[in-house]
Design an enzyme around this catalytic site. Structure first.
Site, PDB file in Angstrom:
ATOM      1  N   HIS A  89      -3.581  -5.286   1.115  1.00  0.00           N
ATOM      2  CA  HIS A  89      -3.404  -5.651   2.511  1.00  0.00           C
ATOM      3  C   HIS A  89      -3.830  -7.113   2.677  1.00  0.00           C
ATOM      4  O   HIS A  89      -4.705  -7.604   1.968  1.00  0.00           O
ATOM      5  CB  HIS A  89      -4.278  -4.771   3.411  1.00  0.00           C
ATOM      6  CG  HIS A  89      -3.819  -3.354   3.480  1.00  0.00           C
ATOM      7  ND1 HIS A  89      -2.656  -2.972   4.102  1.00  0.00           N
ATOM      8  CD2 HIS A  89      -4.390  -2.209   3.020  1.00  0.00           C
ATOM      9  CE1 HIS A  89      -2.529  -1.662   4.022  1.00  0.00           C
ATOM     10  NE2 HIS A  89      -3.558  -1.172   3.352  1.00  0.00           N
ATOM     11  N   CYS A 123       0.836  -1.199   0.000  1.00  0.00           N
ATOM     12  CA  CYS A 123       0.000   0.000   0.000  1.00  0.00           C
ATOM     13  C   CYS A 123       0.878   1.259   0.000  1.00  0.00           C
ATOM     14  O   CYS A 123       1.564   1.522  -0.974  1.00  0.00           O
ATOM     15  CB  CYS A 123      -0.984  -0.031   1.157  1.00  0.00           C
ATOM     16  SG  CYS A 123      -2.386   1.094   0.915  1.00  0.00           S
TER      17      CYS A 123
END
Length: 490
Positions: A433, A335
């Site tokens: 994630h 991310c």
């Protein structure tokens, strides 16, 4: 039908989230239909619901313990700090802007937020019973109480039997419990049905006098003394948990995996499954020497990518990461960490930072532009080319990343969309994630650094279910459940 129950605290990090998860599992085991609820959460650990909305990770964990999918009604207000004085405000799963603490607590329409919270609770309570509510921080912060939408104001709306949790391991448990209750208004104290002492070390029978003294002082019974435990794994939400993870390289013979500690690090639960792999020694660090000593360096998510990236440059960690990569170490970004690995990160609209743009680490040929629209989505995907779409993860990010050259995705989402950039086994980045919850990804990460055979794949979901059962058993052994159920009778 049981009335709702609520767990509140004398302070932050006293164990409210874990105890709430444990009671969610107990009520599930006993044939009820529980659901967790926290009106307002402040956390950088968040999760995407099946509907593509964002809630605090703790409520997703508690929903897991309750045996149900997570839902935005479980956490209608989420605050995600972007700096020491500001946070992104997420209402009913969608960001509504970034505000300073002064703006949020002084000028935001608290009545409207409380209405949003109570409406979410009412919808949840129509579907589930008991609702297991969690408070936030301390219930006796006098300067905040008038604007509180999370603690006893919520307990009174829900008609919840409320239990005060105190952490005896911190010391001062008598003062914290007595002072907390003494500062409550009579109608607030009427909500409190019992006290739970948490994190007791040693033989709890030695605290019998303490139980009686606390009850005599406060007029509230101590319904349980929970032991301090390290052998039951439940995901931790509070950022203070990171302080307990800051251990350096060790465990000779294992792959040394360094997670870089960022100022606004998000979703540190991404590394829980990796931390349970016997081939790896996982540690968190902001020390350049420890990064250079690692075999694998992971840049995690960030709620303020540009500011965290600038900090890495200023404290020498950026140079250490690049040097480690040149020395053949593996560098991975997730991310915000993925964004940092590119050639530039730009924020022309000031979505996260006051800095409009900064150069990245230059390890991947891509650039990122931060944009106002937020992606929050659960994903199924195939890892690398040719794999089956049998992996799971989720996206929570603001930004669009474009490769400067032919795409080389890390993953292909179930809808055919490519994700991330794969420059080879020693350097890659992804927006996903939870990618490291998948055994195939862990094997690919550790494989270049060990000759040890991969262990039998861990069914991490089954492992977590087992832990919820163990937590429930521990609570049953040490809490007066008969008193709890009596207090919950409608």
């Amino acid at each position: 039908m049981l009335r709702s129950i609520m767990f509140v605290g004398t302070a932050s990090d006293v164990g409210k989230s874990v105890i709430t998860a444990g009671f969610c599992r107990i009520f599930l085991q006993d044939g009820h239909r529980p659901a967790p609820f926290k009106a307002q959460n402040m956390s950088l650990n968040s999760y995407a619901t099946p509907e593509g909305l964002e809630i605090g990770r703790a409520q997703a964990v508690q929903a897991e313990a309750a045996g149900i999918p997570c839902h935005v009604d479980m956490n209608p207000v989420l605050l995600k700090p972007t700096s020491d004085q500001a946070a992104q405000v997420v209402v009913n799963g969608r960001p509504v802007g970034t505000q300073s603490a002064h703006e949020y607590f002084r000028t935001t329409d608290r009545h409207a937020l409380f209405e949003a919270a109570t409406a979410a609770y009412d919808r949840l309570a129509a579907r589930h019973a008991p609702v297991v509510l969690e408070g936030a921080g301390s219930i006796s912060e006098l300067n905040l109480k008038a604007r509180d939408i999370t603690n006893l104001r919520m307990a009174r709306h829900a008609g919840a039997a409320t239990y005060l949790i105190a952490d005896i391991d911190k010391g001062g448990v008598f003062g914290s419990v007595y002072g907390t209750l003494a500062l409550l208004e009579p109608e607030e104290k009427a909500c409190i049905k019992g006290i739970i002492i948490n994190k007791f070390r040693g033989d709890a029978r030695l605290f019998e006098d303490g139980r009686r003294q606390l009850q005599d002082l406060t007029g509230v019974p101590v319904v349980g003394v929970l032991p301090y435990f390290r052998d039951i794994f439940v995901e931790e939400e509070d950022s203070v948990a990171l302080a307990r993870k800051q251990r350096g390289p060790g465990a000779p013979g294992r792959v040394q995996v360094a997670v870089v500690l960022l100022g606004r690090m998000s979703n540190f639960t991404d590394f829980d499954a990796l931390g349970h792999d016997p081939r790896a020694h996982l540690f968190y660090t902001h020390d350049a020497a420890e990064i250079l000593a690692a075999d694998v360096i992971i840049l995690p998510g960030s709620k303020n990518t540009i500011d965290d990236l600038i900090a890495l440059k200023n404290n020498g960690l950026a140079a250490a990461i690049v040097q480690a990569h040149r020395a053949g170490k593996t560098v991975v970004g997730i991310c915000g960490g993925y964004q940092m690995l590119g050639r530039s990160v730009e924020d022309p609209a000031g979505v996260e930072s006051r800095v409009a743009a900064t150069a990245g680490l230059g390890l991947l040929p891509m650039r990122t532009v931060l944009e106002g629209e937020k992606t929050t989505q659960q994903r199924r995907f195939a890892f690398l080319e040719g794999g089956a779409a049998d992996c799971q993860g989720y996206e929570i990010h603001m930004g669009r990343t474009v490769a400067e050259g032919p795409p080389q995705p890390v993953a292909t989402l179930a809808d055919g969309t490519p994700d991330g950039y794969y420059a080879g086994p020693r350097c890659w980045g992804t927006y996903l994630h939870g990618i490291l919850d998948n055994p195939a990804v862990i094997d690919a990460l550790l494989g270049p650094h060990t000759v040890e055979a991969a262990p039998a794949p861990i069914d991490f979901a089954a492992f977590k279910n087992q832990q919820y059962d163990r937590l429930a058993a521990l609570i049953r052994e040490n809490v007066d459940m008969a008193q709890i159920y009596q207090a919950l009778q409608m």
